[in-house]
Enzyme design. Structure first.
Site, PDB file in Angstrom:
ATOM      1  CG  PHE A   1      -1.818   1.229   1.244  1.00  0.00           C
ATOM      2  CD1 PHE A   1      -2.991   1.251   0.497  1.00  0.00           C
ATOM      3  CD2 PHE A   1      -1.479   2.367   1.967  1.00  0.00           C
ATOM      4  CE1 PHE A   1      -3.817   2.377   0.476  1.00  0.00           C
ATOM      5  CE2 PHE A   1      -2.298   3.499   1.954  1.00  0.00           C
ATOM      6  CZ  PHE A   1      -3.469   3.499   1.213  1.00  0.00           C
TER       7      PHE A   1
ATOM      8  CG  ASP B   1       5.691   3.529   1.564  1.00  0.00           C
ATOM      9  OD1 ASP B   1       5.779   4.164   2.646  1.00  0.00           O
ATOM     10  OD2 ASP B   1       4.648   3.493   0.885  1.00  0.00           O
TER      11      ASP B   1
ATOM     12  CE  LYS C   1      -0.633   5.486   7.755  1.00  0.00           C
ATOM     13  NZ  LYS C   1      -0.325   4.902   6.451  1.00  0.00           N
TER      14      LYS C   1
END
Ligand SMILES: *Cc1c(COP(=O)(O)O)cnc(C)c1O
Length: 392
Positions: A133, A218, A247
Site C-alpha cells: 500500500f 516506503d 505517518k
C-alpha cells in the site's frame, strides 16, 4: 446516537463508511467520545500519534512556531525546515550533502515525489509488491496492488509490475536494465503487518543496484521509531536510495518526507516538482519536537520492550494463531475471519484497535504507551475475544 453521527453523512463524502464514534478529546494514549466514554487508543490514528495526544513538547513547539512564523512558501527557507532535513539525514545515516529531503504533507505525496524522482533516472519501469500500500493519489495508487482500490480509477500511470512480497527470486526475475526503481515496504502495514523474511531487503537492494535501479523503501508506516528503530530497514543492510516517511513524523501534525540518499537526492531539479505547504515551518517544528522526545524519553527501547510484552500477552490466548510485527507495529492472526467483531467488542471494552483484513488485527499505539495500558488490553483480551464469539 450522537448528533454528529447523524449530521456526518449529510455533510461529508461517503469515502470512509460510517464513523464509529465522535471523539472530542485526547490525553496521552487515552481519548474520550462525545458521550464522555474513555478509550485506550491502540491504533494511534493509524500509526500517526507517536507520542499520544497532546504531548506538551509538540504542543509547545507548534504554538511557538505558529506565533513566530506560520507559513512562508518555498520561495524562502526557514530554520525548522533546514534543521529537520539535516536531522532526518542524520537518522538515515548520512551527512547533509550525501542525501537530500523533499517535504510533503502526507504519505501519498511523499510517494508521488519519489515516483517522479524515479522517472528522472530516464527509466519508467517500477517493480512493487503484491499487497503493498502506497497511498490513494493517482501515482501512489498505480503503485498499490489492491485491485479494488485501483480498477475504478484506471488508466493509472503505467509500467508498474507487481511481484509476491518476500520472494527474492520473483523480484530478480522482474527487475531489468529498464527498471527505474524497486519499491517495497520493510513491513507491509495495511496488508496486516507482513514482515519481510530475513535477508529479503538486502537482497532487494542487491538486485536493484545490479541493474542500476533505485531501491525505494516506503517507511510511511514503519518509520520514526514505530518498530523500535528510527527506520524499520535500519539494520537490514538494504542500502536504500529513497526513503518515504509520513505517518509518525509529525505525531499528528501533517507532514511527510521523501529522502533521496546519495545521487538519488539530486534527481529532482528546479521545475521538476513543488508544493505550497510542504516544509511548512510549523509542521517541521512539530517533527523536530517529536524526534527530540523520542530520544529524550528513550522511546525506541520502550517500543521494543513494550511491543514484546504486548505480543507475548496477546498471543497467550490460543485463539491468536500468529503474531507478527516489530516494536509497536503488531499484527495478530485469529482462528476465524472475525476481526471486525473483535474490533467492535474491543471498543465496547474501551479499547481502540483495528482490522486491516477479515482475519487480522493491527495495533499501532503511541510509542509512549504505558505498561499499565498495555497490560489492561492483555487482561481484557480473552473477554474481548469471548464477546466477539471468536472460536466459539
Ligand atoms: C498510510 C500509508 C501511505 C499513505 O499515506 P497517506 O498519508 O494516507 O497519504 C503510504 N504508504 C504506506 C506504507 C502507508 O502505510
Amino acid at each position: 446516537m450522537s448528533d454528529y453521527l447523524e449530521r456526518y453523512p449529510h455533510a461529508l463524502m461517503n469515502t470512509f463508511g460510517p464513523p464509529k464514534l465522535v471523539l472530542v478529546r485526547g490525553e496521552g494514549s487515552h481519548v474520550w467520545d462525545d458521550q464522555g466514554r474513555e478509550y485506550v487508543d491502540f491504533l494511534g490514528g493509524i500509526a500517526v500519534n507517536t507520542l499520544g495526544h497532546g504531548h506538551p513538547a509538540v504542543v509547545e513547539a507548534v504554538q511557538r512556531q505558529m506565533s513566530t512564523l506560520g507559513h512562508v512558501s518555498n520561495f524562502f527557507a526557514t530554520p525548522p525546515q533546514v534543521e529537520l532535513a539535516e536531522r532526518l539525514l542524520e537518522l538515515a545515516g548520512v551527512a547533509p550533502g550525501a542525501g537530500k529531503v523533499f517535504f510533503t504533507n502526507s504519505g501519498t505525496e511523499a510517494n508521488e515525489a519519489a515516483f517522479k524522482l524515479s522517472r528522472r533516472t530516464g527509466r519508467t519501469h517500477v517493480v512493487a509488491a503484491e499487497h503493498g500500500f502506497h497511498g490513494r493519489t493517482m501515482g501512489a495508487l498505480a503503485l498499490t496492488s489492491k485491485a479494488a482500490y485501483r480498477e475504478p480509477f484506471e488508466p493509472l500511470p503505467g509500467d508498474v509490475e507487481f511481484v509476491p512480497y518476500g520472494d527474492a527470486d520473483a523480484l530478480r526475475a522482474a527487475v531489468s536494465e529498464r527498471t527505474a526503481a524497486v519499491l517495497l515496504e520493510p513491513i507491509q502495514g495495511e496488508a496486516g503487518v507482513n514482515v519481510a523474511p530475513p535477508g529479503y531487503l538486502a537482497e532487494a537492494g542487491r538486485i536493484a543496484h545490479e541493474h542500476g535501479a533505485l531501491l525505494w523503501l516506503d517507511e510511511v508506516q514503519t518509520g520514526m521509531g514505530r518498530t523500535g528503530r528510527w527506520f524499520a530497514s535500519a539494520d537490514a543492510g538494504a542500502s536504500p536510495d529513497v526513503l518515504t516517511l509520513a505517518k509518525g513524523l509529525g505525531a499528528g501534525f501533517p507532514i511527510g518526507a521523501c529522502i533521496g540518499l546519495g545521487e538519488a537526492g539530486d534527481l529532482l531539479q528546479p521545475g521538476n516538482h513543488g508544493t505550497t505547504f510542504g516544509g511548512n515551518p510549523v509542521a517541521c517544528a512539530a517533527a523536530l519536537a517529536v524526534i527530540e522526545v523520542i530520544e529524550s524519553e528513550q522511546l525506541l527501547a520502550h517500543a521494543t520492550a513494550l511491543g514484546q510484552r504486548l505480543r507475548d500477552g496477546l498471543a497467550a490466548d490460543p485463539r491468536v494463531t500468529e503474531v507478527r510485527g516489530e516494536g509497536l507495529l503488531i499484527g495478530l492472526d485469529l482462528v476465524s475471519e472475525s476481526s471486525a467483531d473483535v474490533v467492535a467488542a474491543a471498543l465496547e471494552h474501551g479499547f481502540i484497535i483495528n482490522n486491516p483484513t477479515p482475519g487480522r488485527i493491527r495495533l499501532a499505539p503511541p510509542l509512549n504507551l504505558s505498561e499499565a495500558d498495555a497490560d489492561a488490553l492483555v487482561s481484557a483480551w480473552p473477554a474481548i475475544l469471548d464477546s466477539a464469539g471468536v472460536g466459539a
